[in-house]
Design a protein around this motif. Structure first.
Motif, PDB file in Angstrom:
ATOM      1  N   ARG A 631       0.831  -1.200   0.000  1.00  0.00           N
ATOM      2  CA  ARG A 631       0.000   0.000   0.000  1.00  0.00           C
ATOM      3  C   ARG A 631       0.862   1.244   0.000  1.00  0.00           C
ATOM      4  O   ARG A 631       2.062   1.205   0.277  1.00  0.00           O
ATOM      5  CB  ARG A 631      -0.917   0.010   1.223  1.00  0.00           C
ATOM      6  CG  ARG A 631      -0.185   0.213   2.543  1.00  0.00           C
ATOM      7  CD  ARG A 631      -1.104   0.088   3.731  1.00  0.00           C
ATOM      8  NE  ARG A 631      -0.410   0.400   4.985  1.00  0.00           N
ATOM      9  CZ  ARG A 631      -0.919   0.201   6.194  1.00  0.00           C
ATOM     10  NH1 ARG A 631      -2.120  -0.312   6.321  1.00  0.00           N
ATOM     11  NH2 ARG A 631      -0.222   0.531   7.288  1.00  0.00           N
ATOM     12  N   ASP A 632       0.224   2.352  -0.296  1.00  0.00           N
ATOM     13  CA  ASP A 632       0.862   3.666  -0.216  1.00  0.00           C
ATOM     14  C   ASP A 632       0.766   4.159   1.220  1.00  0.00           C
ATOM     15  O   ASP A 632      -0.308   4.124   1.836  1.00  0.00           O
ATOM     16  CB  ASP A 632       0.167   4.645  -1.166  1.00  0.00           C
ATOM     17  CG  ASP A 632       0.814   6.012  -1.127  1.00  0.00           C
ATOM     18  OD1 ASP A 632       1.837   6.190  -1.791  1.00  0.00           O
ATOM     19  OD2 ASP A 632       0.289   6.895  -0.421  1.00  0.00           O
ATOM     20  N   TYR A 647       7.517  -3.640  -7.452  1.00  0.00           N
ATOM     21  CA  TYR A 647       7.289  -2.669  -6.387  1.00  0.00           C
ATOM     22  C   TYR A 647       8.562  -2.598  -5.548  1.00  0.00           C
ATOM     23  O   TYR A 647       9.221  -3.607  -5.323  1.00  0.00           O
ATOM     24  CB  TYR A 647       6.122  -3.081  -5.494  1.00  0.00           C
ATOM     25  CG  TYR A 647       4.750  -3.062  -6.148  1.00  0.00           C
ATOM     26  CD1 TYR A 647       4.583  -2.609  -7.460  1.00  0.00           C
ATOM     27  CD2 TYR A 647       3.625  -3.508  -5.458  1.00  0.00           C
ATOM     28  CE1 TYR A 647       3.333  -2.598  -8.045  1.00  0.00           C
ATOM     29  CE2 TYR A 647       2.365  -3.504  -6.040  1.00  0.00           C
ATOM     30  CZ  TYR A 647       2.226  -3.055  -7.341  1.00  0.00           C
ATOM     31  OH  TYR A 647       0.996  -3.043  -7.927  1.00  0.00           O
ATOM     32  N   GLU A 650       9.748   1.657   0.392  1.00  0.00           N
ATOM     33  CA  GLU A 650       9.872   3.119   0.408  1.00  0.00           C
ATOM     34  C   GLU A 650      11.264   3.602   0.794  1.00  0.00           C
ATOM     35  O   GLU A 650      11.847   4.465   0.150  1.00  0.00           O
ATOM     36  CB  GLU A 650       8.819   3.699   1.364  1.00  0.00           C
ATOM     37  CG  GLU A 650       8.772   5.217   1.373  1.00  0.00           C
ATOM     38  CD  GLU A 650       7.650   5.774   2.230  1.00  0.00           C
ATOM     39  OE1 GLU A 650       7.659   6.988   2.505  1.00  0.00           O
ATOM     40  OE2 GLU A 650       6.762   4.991   2.634  1.00  0.00           O
ATOM     41  N   LYS A 695       5.499   0.843  -8.463  1.00  0.00           N
ATOM     42  CA  LYS A 695       4.931   1.383  -7.220  1.00  0.00           C
ATOM     43  C   LYS A 695       6.030   1.450  -6.160  1.00  0.00           C
ATOM     44  O   LYS A 695       6.987   0.674  -6.186  1.00  0.00           O
ATOM     45  CB  LYS A 695       3.796   0.496  -6.677  1.00  0.00           C
ATOM     46  CG  LYS A 695       2.594   0.336  -7.608  1.00  0.00           C
ATOM     47  CD  LYS A 695       1.709   1.561  -7.623  1.00  0.00           C
ATOM     48  CE  LYS A 695       0.439   1.278  -8.427  1.00  0.00           C
ATOM     49  NZ  LYS A 695      -0.406   2.492  -8.557  1.00  0.00           N
ATOM     50  N   SER A 697       6.193   1.029  -2.178  1.00  0.00           N
ATOM     51  CA  SER A 697       5.316   0.480  -1.147  1.00  0.00           C
ATOM     52  C   SER A 697       5.811   0.799   0.258  1.00  0.00           C
ATOM     53  O   SER A 697       7.013   0.844   0.527  1.00  0.00           O
ATOM     54  CB  SER A 697       5.215  -1.039  -1.326  1.00  0.00           C
ATOM     55  OG  SER A 697       4.341  -1.603  -0.386  1.00  0.00           O
ATOM     56  N   GLU A 698       4.865   0.990   1.153  1.00  0.00           N
ATOM     57  CA  GLU A 698       5.177   1.236   2.569  1.00  0.00           C
ATOM     58  C   GLU A 698       5.907   0.033   3.158  1.00  0.00           C
ATOM     59  O   GLU A 698       5.487  -1.115   2.991  1.00  0.00           O
ATOM     60  CB  GLU A 698       3.879   1.481   3.339  1.00  0.00           C
ATOM     61  CG  GLU A 698       4.076   1.728   4.830  1.00  0.00           C
ATOM     62  CD  GLU A 698       2.758   1.947   5.558  1.00  0.00           C
ATOM     63  OE1 GLU A 698       2.799   2.225   6.766  1.00  0.00           O
ATOM     64  OE2 GLU A 698       1.689   1.838   4.919  1.00  0.00           O
TER      65      GLU A 698
END
Length: 902
Positions: A631-632, A647, A650, A695, A697-698
């Motif tokens: 998720r973001d 992905y 972060e 993406k 990702s957290e």
């Protein structure tokens, strides 16, 4: 002058509370200023002493085809080298209780990289070993226990002379001070622990590396420019030596290969020629007995001719093949900046420098601001005394000096105590807190940092001294007659709320007066808001750090990695044994879901930056969201697992400078090349591919690249090796989890079992020491808030003493008079809290980014509870100060208001 001295000390006794408050507030400011800014120096000084004590290598030399004894002799003779030693390193597998570990076996140097013993002794013969004490996986290994090393099955590692070693000691390895042990060429690609044995226990023709101590480097600070210059010059010399040594090694290997090939070819050619000559002679003399002397002569002649022809022909062919088969070797000269634990520690020390540039400065400025206010007010309230002294003929220097030295004495007293406490306590606390992540550094030294000590005391003295001089000079410009009259009170003026009659008309006298006073005394308004807001902000940072750091384990292993346990399959076991593990796990009562994944260590590269990471590859992506949440972090938007592209976690993206849409390079070791890695010091072949990041990702712990199995196979041409099993089960007790793990580990196909509960505990234990730093910050900020409020309230009451007395004469009760003053204080406190929310949130974000370690991303948000607690504490401090100051209001004499100004 004697009267002046008596009056000077009498003034200190008379206003000892004010004098003590200045000392205390300056002490807090200078303690944080000097202490935090000295923490980096103390950490580096402690590390430098540790490296010197253990003789940690200054340079590490690697050769792709190994390093010979002759190479080590040449290194030792190089100008600038104090000591050079050849060393061995090999990766093995060791079954330790319920886990199959990847162990890096290192040779024990005679003089360099000496381990720090925690238990037992160093090995004395080839059957003994020293175990790494710096990682948790070896904590249950006992002295006298036998460890068995294998190549992945029951075979003895081909580079060791034996497979069983007796543990005789435990210790810390100086070049491995952090919790990471680097990569490996076997197993899952990462090393679990280090074991050291004597060099004679290795069965290798050449060294895998060489370690070097530079002459004179031990006397230098390893983090200084002079050390870098010294090592840089030696590196250039050894790189030049490496070119010559590589040529010599290459020629030696080629010649050896040629000699073997030529000898084999010539031997065959000679035998064939001798046999052919005998057969030809026999055909020429059919039915006759050939004399032995004739046969020997013919055979020798034929063999001689064949030897000459075969030697010439085979040498050319063998040399051509050898040169094609053997790659030209290379030398790599690596300094301490290539030791991961060294770089990590230096970066964390530098983070303290960055933190020291802002955090203690703010702490100090808040303290200095209030000190300035106190001294300025002292000069203003004694204007009549200044006027009297001026009228009596005292000179300006004498009058000004009285207040200047009062300010300097209080400031320097507080500064000296603050520096002494701060430079010893804070660096030690920070160093020991980081010590939980850097093992072996048992000494946490705190040398006096004279630069920061002098700067802190000088800055504090200058701020209060200059303000005092400015206030005195302003008063000295007035004539004695003007000074001997009280300063006229500031005139009132209409406030903006009077333009709102529907509100203003419904206010009583005290509220109207309160609002007018808040606006009339703008200086006090600004000073109180800044002072309280600064303290509130510092409190918020303290509680915010607690939220951001101590909660990351729960964020990672409850919200993002949602599985309950992870099983590691033995990659060297039979497929049948691994399948039995899978079936046992799936059929276990309470298990709701399982998923197979591959996890491989890789290196990510982008724009000159690189970072080690794990590739997370699920066998199936359709149900992986039961085990993993992608998720973001900001929006909370959840994503499906990527079918194409990748992905990126972060923190990894930030360190690499990667944004969505960028392409990164992935460097990995292919499965085939890992198996074919040279036993003579060669390393597995590195391969690379490019992939687009779709993406970010957290993620909070470690670095991950999330990739589908199809995408991995498409990019590498290899199928992923699914050796991890993720398990979800109904809530279990600790006993049930232990029973589950024991059942699986008893199977031949299982090499490891870990639960999320244990992972959370390990991380909480690792970060728990940082709570000490947080509580010091919280308590110090609270004390600063109390002192700030005390000083500002004290000044407020002194400034309005006549006004309070007048209210009493008019019939106001003590409680009403108190509320008249304290209502303003509470309103200003609320304004300060609002300012502190904004200031603290910004400062918290800066602090988190600064103190963050490479392997973790701390949380970026402060909990609602922390905001509430900080506000309540600040209000509580304000109420406590109001109650304490209420005694001063009760002591105000009403007759004062009836006295004539004259």
């Amino acid at each position: 002058m004697r009267a002046q001295k008596k009056d000077f000390f009498r003034e200190i006794r008379k206003n000892f509370g004010r004098f003590l408050s200045i000392i205390f507030i300056v002490m807090l400011g200078t303690a944080f200023f000097a202490g935090l800014r000295s923490s980096s120096t103390a950490m580096k000084y402690s590390a430098d002493r540790y490296y010197d004590k253990t003789n940690m290598m200054d340079l590490r030399l690697l050769g792709t085809l190994g390093i010979t004894d002759e190479d080590v002799e040449d290194i030792q003779e190089t100008e600038g080298v104090e000591t050079a030693e050849g060393a061995y390193a090999v990766d093995v597998i060791c079954k330790l209780k319920d886990k199959q570990l990847v162990i890096k076996v290192l040779s024990l140097d005679e003089k360099i990289n000496r381990p720090v013993l925690t238990e037992g002794r160093l090995p004395k013969d080839a059957s003994e070993c020293l175990v790494d004490a710096g990682v948790p996986v070896t904590k249950d290994v006992s002295i006298g226990q036998k460890l068995t090393f294998t190549a992945g099955d029951d075979r003895k590692p081909e580079n060791l002379r034996r497979k069983e070693f007796t543990v005789v000691g435990r210790g810390y390895i100086p070049s491995y001070t952090d919790l990471e042990r680097g990569s490996a060429e076997i197993g899952d690609g990462s090393t679990d622990a280090i074991v050291q044995i004597l060099p004679e226990a290795f069965d290798m023709e050449v060294y895998t590396e060489a370690h070097v101590l530079a002459k004179g480097a031990k006397q230098m600070d390893t983090f200084s420019e002079s050390y870098d210059t010294c090592i840089g010059k030696l590196t250039e010399k050894l790189e030049d030596l490496g070119e010559r040594a590589s040529e010599r090694r290459y020629k030696s290997l080629v010649d050896e290969a040629v000699d073997e090939a030529v000898a084999e070819a010539v031997d065959k050619a000679v035998k064939d020629a001798g046999k052919a000559a005998e057969e030809e002679l026999a055909s020429q003399m059919p039915g006759m007995e050939i004399p032995e002397e004739m046969l020997k002569e013919v055979r020798e002649k034929a063999e001689k001719t064949a030897r000459e022809e075969a030697t010439k022909k085979a040498t050319e062919e063998a040399r051509r093949k050898a040169e094609e088969a053997i790659d030209e070797p290379s030398w790599y000269v690596l300094d301490r900046d290539k030791i991961e634990s060294f770089v990590s520690y230096e970066q964390n020390a530098d983070r303290m420098d960055s933190l020291g540039e802002v955090f203690p400065v703010i702490f100090f400025l808040v303290a200095a601001l209030v000190s300035l206010t106190a001294m300025t007010r002292m000069v203003d309230e004694q204007r009549m005394q200044i006027g009297t002294m001026k009228a009596l003929g005292y000179g300006g220097g004498t009058i000004v000096g009285r207040y200047f030295w009062y300010a300097v004495l209080a400031t320097m007293s507080g500064g000296i105590v603050g520096v002494a406490v701060g430079e010893k306590f804070l660096p030690y606390l920070i160093s020991t807190s980081y010590g939980i992540m850097y093992t072996g550094m048992d000494e946490h030294l705190t040398p006096v940092n004279w630069d920061q000590a002098i700067l802190a005391i000088a800055a504090a003295s200058a701020s209060t001294g200059i303000a005092t001089l400015a206030a005195c000079i302003n008063q000295m410009r007035s004539r004695p007659a003007e000074l001997m009259r009280p300063e006229a009170p500031k005139g009132g003026r209409r406030v903006f709320m009077e333009k709102l009659p529907f509100v203003w008309k419904h206010m009583n006298f005290t509220w109207k007066s309160t609002i007018r006073n808040l606006i009339r005394y703008k200086k006090r308004f600004i000073m109180t808001v800044i002072g309280v807001g600064g303290c509130m902000g510092l409190l918020l940072v303290g509680y915010g750090l607690k939220d951001s750091i101590t909660e990351i384990a729960k964020q990672q292993y409850i919200q993002l990695f949602t599985y309950q346990a992870e099983v590691t399959l033995d990659i060297n076991a039979d497929e049948k044994d691994r399948q039995k593990v899978l079936e046992t796990a799936e059929n276990r009562e309470g298990v709701t879901d399982t998923a197979l994944i591959a996890r491989k260590s890789v290196t990510l590269l982008h724009d000159g930056n690189e970072r080690d990471a794990d590739v997370f590859i699920p066998q199936k992506t359709d149900d992986i969201d039961n085990f993993l949440v992608l998720r973001d972090r900001v929006s909370g938007e959840r994503w499906e697992f990527p079918e194409s592209g990748a992905y990126l976690s972060e923190k990894t993206a930030k360190m690499l400078g990667v944004s969505v849409g960028d392409t990164i390079e992935v460097e990995y070791e292919s499965s085939d090349s890992e198996e074919e890695a040279s036993a003579s010091g060669g390393t597995a072949e590195k391969k690379r591919f490019d992939i687009k990041v779709t993406k970010i990702s957290e993620n909070y712990i470690l670095h991950y690249l999330f990739l589908s199995a199809d995408e991995w196979e498409k990019m590498t041409g290899e199928e992923p090796e699914f050796h991890k099993l993720l398990i979800n089960y109904d809530k279990k007790t600790a006993e049930e989890e232990d029973s589950f793990g024991e059942e699986l580990l008893n199977l031949d196909g299982c090499s490891g079992f870990s639960t999320i509960t244990n992972l959370e505990k390990q991380i909480d234990d690792m970060l728990g020491v940082l709570n000490d730093v947080m509580w010091v910050l919280i308590v110090s900020a609270g004390l600063l808030a109390f002192v700030v409020l005390y000083n500002l309230n004290s000044i407020n009451i002194l400034e309005r003493k006549r006004e309070m007395a007048t209210l009493k004469v008019l019939g106001f009760y003590d409680g009403e008079v108190a509320m008249y003053v304290f209502r303003e204080n509470m309103i200003l406190t609320v304004f300060g809290i609002v300012f502190g929310y904004v200031f603290g949130t910004i400062l918290h974000r800066f602090t988190i980014v600064t103190v963050e370690v490479d392997l973790m991303m701390f949380g970026r948000t402060i909990s609602r509870e922390s905001y509430i607690i900080c506000a309540v504490l600040t209000i509580g401090f304000s109420l406590a100060v109001n109650l304490f100051m209420n005694r001063s209001l009760k002591k105000i004499d009403m007759i004062e208001s009836l006295k004539s100004v004259e």
